[in-house]
Scaffold this active site. Structure first.
Site, PDB file in Angstrom:
ATOM      1  N   ASP A 198      -3.337  -4.907  -4.169  1.00 40.16           N
ATOM      2  CA  ASP A 198      -2.104  -4.122  -4.331  1.00 40.16           C
ATOM      3  C   ASP A 198      -1.341  -4.112  -3.005  1.00 40.16           C
ATOM      4  OD1 ASP A 198      -0.163  -2.610  -5.596  1.00 40.16           O
ATOM      5  OD2 ASP A 198      -1.266  -0.719  -5.493  1.00 40.16           O
ATOM      6  N   ASN A 221      -6.264   5.213  -9.716  1.00 39.06           N
ATOM      7  CA  ASN A 221      -4.964   5.496  -9.104  1.00 39.06           C
ATOM      8  C   ASN A 221      -3.864   5.419 -10.144  1.00 39.06           C
ATOM      9  OD1 ASN A 221      -6.480   3.719  -6.602  1.00 39.06           O
ATOM     10  ND2 ASN A 221      -5.701   5.759  -6.176  1.00 39.06           N
TER      11      ASN A 221
END
Length: 382
Positions: free
Chosen positions: A272, A217
């Site tokens: 996250d 990502n």
């Protein structure tokens, strides 16, 4: 005071012990023994398993709060809320923002770091602001600049020396000097939100960087002529890859390939997580951006891009086991010991080792969280 935890299985760093008793002495782990002790109270968790408290090294928020709120109250709420996710140690994580906002957030964490009642603060993680716009993700490019040692020193002073990790993009100007300098100060450097080539990434690692921010990502992908950041993640050994295992950020197949290339010993499970973690679906903010939380994801309202996660680390463990890409032993280790080792805090958390603070979790046979213990005391019951 001496107690013993009785359970069907204990997950140690290098082995899993079946049955037996783990000693607790004044809030710290003692030795494990197979025979029933002749003295001391017994915490009977027959039918259950004991694992180290989980370590989340990349988490922006939880329970309605965000580290960038710069609120001591919010840090307390995050700390206590995280106990319900199996996390007993974490790195409150900032976002790309103004230098002043980052200084304020650092000071807020520092002001309560030694007083939280829940998951222990083992340092601060600066995710940014030295990134590049091509892979900005849910980060504001208005605040992205080349790294500055003077600026970092100002943040570190506000943080009381607690910044343990900082992420940047390898293609920024002055990266090698910055990385070399801060790693000598004991700060782990992570690489991400980057359009770097393989060679640019390798140069940053050669200077001392050692972690990849949420692998796949926010980074240039791999092609057959330019391996890019993803190629660097795969190919550069002795580095750690963060991985979000919510099934939305990275597919199970891509996660399996990463684990095969890095080895389970070099993949750190992270969340996250943003402020909506542990909260109902609805409208939230991530930094300065409106976010909609629904169907298990947090997405920017304007673009639909993923904006952090609402993953609980205990569920990240269950996911990789259910996907068939890690054993329970490997999954637990990636979310505890490996995560701690990746940022240089494995000397204080992430394992059931004699002399360590007795921070541990109780799991059933489906890896569901049953209870969380800090310093030998039960602080959460599912």
């Amino acid at each position: 005071m001496t107690q013993y935890v009785k359970a069907d299985r204990f997950y140690f760093v290098d082995e899993t012990k079946e049955g037996g008793y783990l000693q607790l002495i004044d809030g710290h782990f003692g030795s494990w023994q197979s025979q029933e002790p002749t003295e001391g109270d017994i915490l009977d968790y027959s039918g259950y398993q004991i694992a180290p408290g989980l370590v989340d090294t990349h988490i922006h928020g939880f329970a309605g709060w965000d580290v960038m709120d710069g609120s001591p109250e919010g840090i307390h709420a995050m700390s206590e809320g995280l106990l319900s996710t199996g996390v007993t140690s974490f790195l409150p994580t900032t976002l790309t923002s103004s230098s002043e906002a980052l200084e304020k957030a650092s000071a807020a964490v520092a002001s309560v770091a030694d007083d939280v009642k829940g998951a222990k603060i083992q340092g601060i993680y600066f995710e940014g602001p030295y990134f590049t716009e091509e892979y900005k993700g849910a980060q504001n490019p208005d605040y992205m600049f080349d790294p500055s040692l003077d600026e970092f020193a100002k943040w570190q002073e506000a943080a009381g020396g607690r910044i343990k990790k900082i992420a940047l993009a390898p293609e920024r100007q002055g990266v090698e000097e910055f990385v070399s300098t801060v790693t000598k100060q004991g700060v782990t450097v992570a690489l991400g939100h980057s359009n770097a080539t393989y060679e640019e990434a390798k140069a940053a690692v050669d200077a001392g960087a050692s972690v990849w921010v949420h692998a796949y990502n926010g980074m240039r992908g791999l092609t057959h002529r330019e391996p890019g950041m993803v190629g660097a993640v795969y190919n550069i050994s002795n580095t750690y890859a963060e991985l979000i295992t919510d099934g939305h950020h990275v597919s199970p197949v891509a996660s399996e390939i990463l684990m095969r290339e890095k080895g389970h010993d070099h993949v750190a499970l992270i969340t996250d997580c943003m402020r909506a973690g542990g909260q109902p679906d609805g409208d939230y903010m991530l930094g300065e951006f409106p976010v909609i939380v629904e169907k298990g994801t947090a997405r920017l309202k304007d673009s639909g891009s993923l904006a952090g996660s609402i993953l609980k680390l205990k569920d990240g463990i269950k996911n990789v086991v259910q996907w068939g890409i890690a054993t329970p032993e490997e999954a637990i280790k990636m979310a505890s010991y490996v995560a701690a080792k990746s940022v240089g805090i494995a000397d204080v958390c992430g394992q059931l080792t004699e002399g360590y603070a007795a921070d541990f979790i109780v799991l059933d046979n489906d890896l569901e969280l049953v209870a969380t213990y800090l310093d030998g005391q039960k602080v959460y019951q599912a």
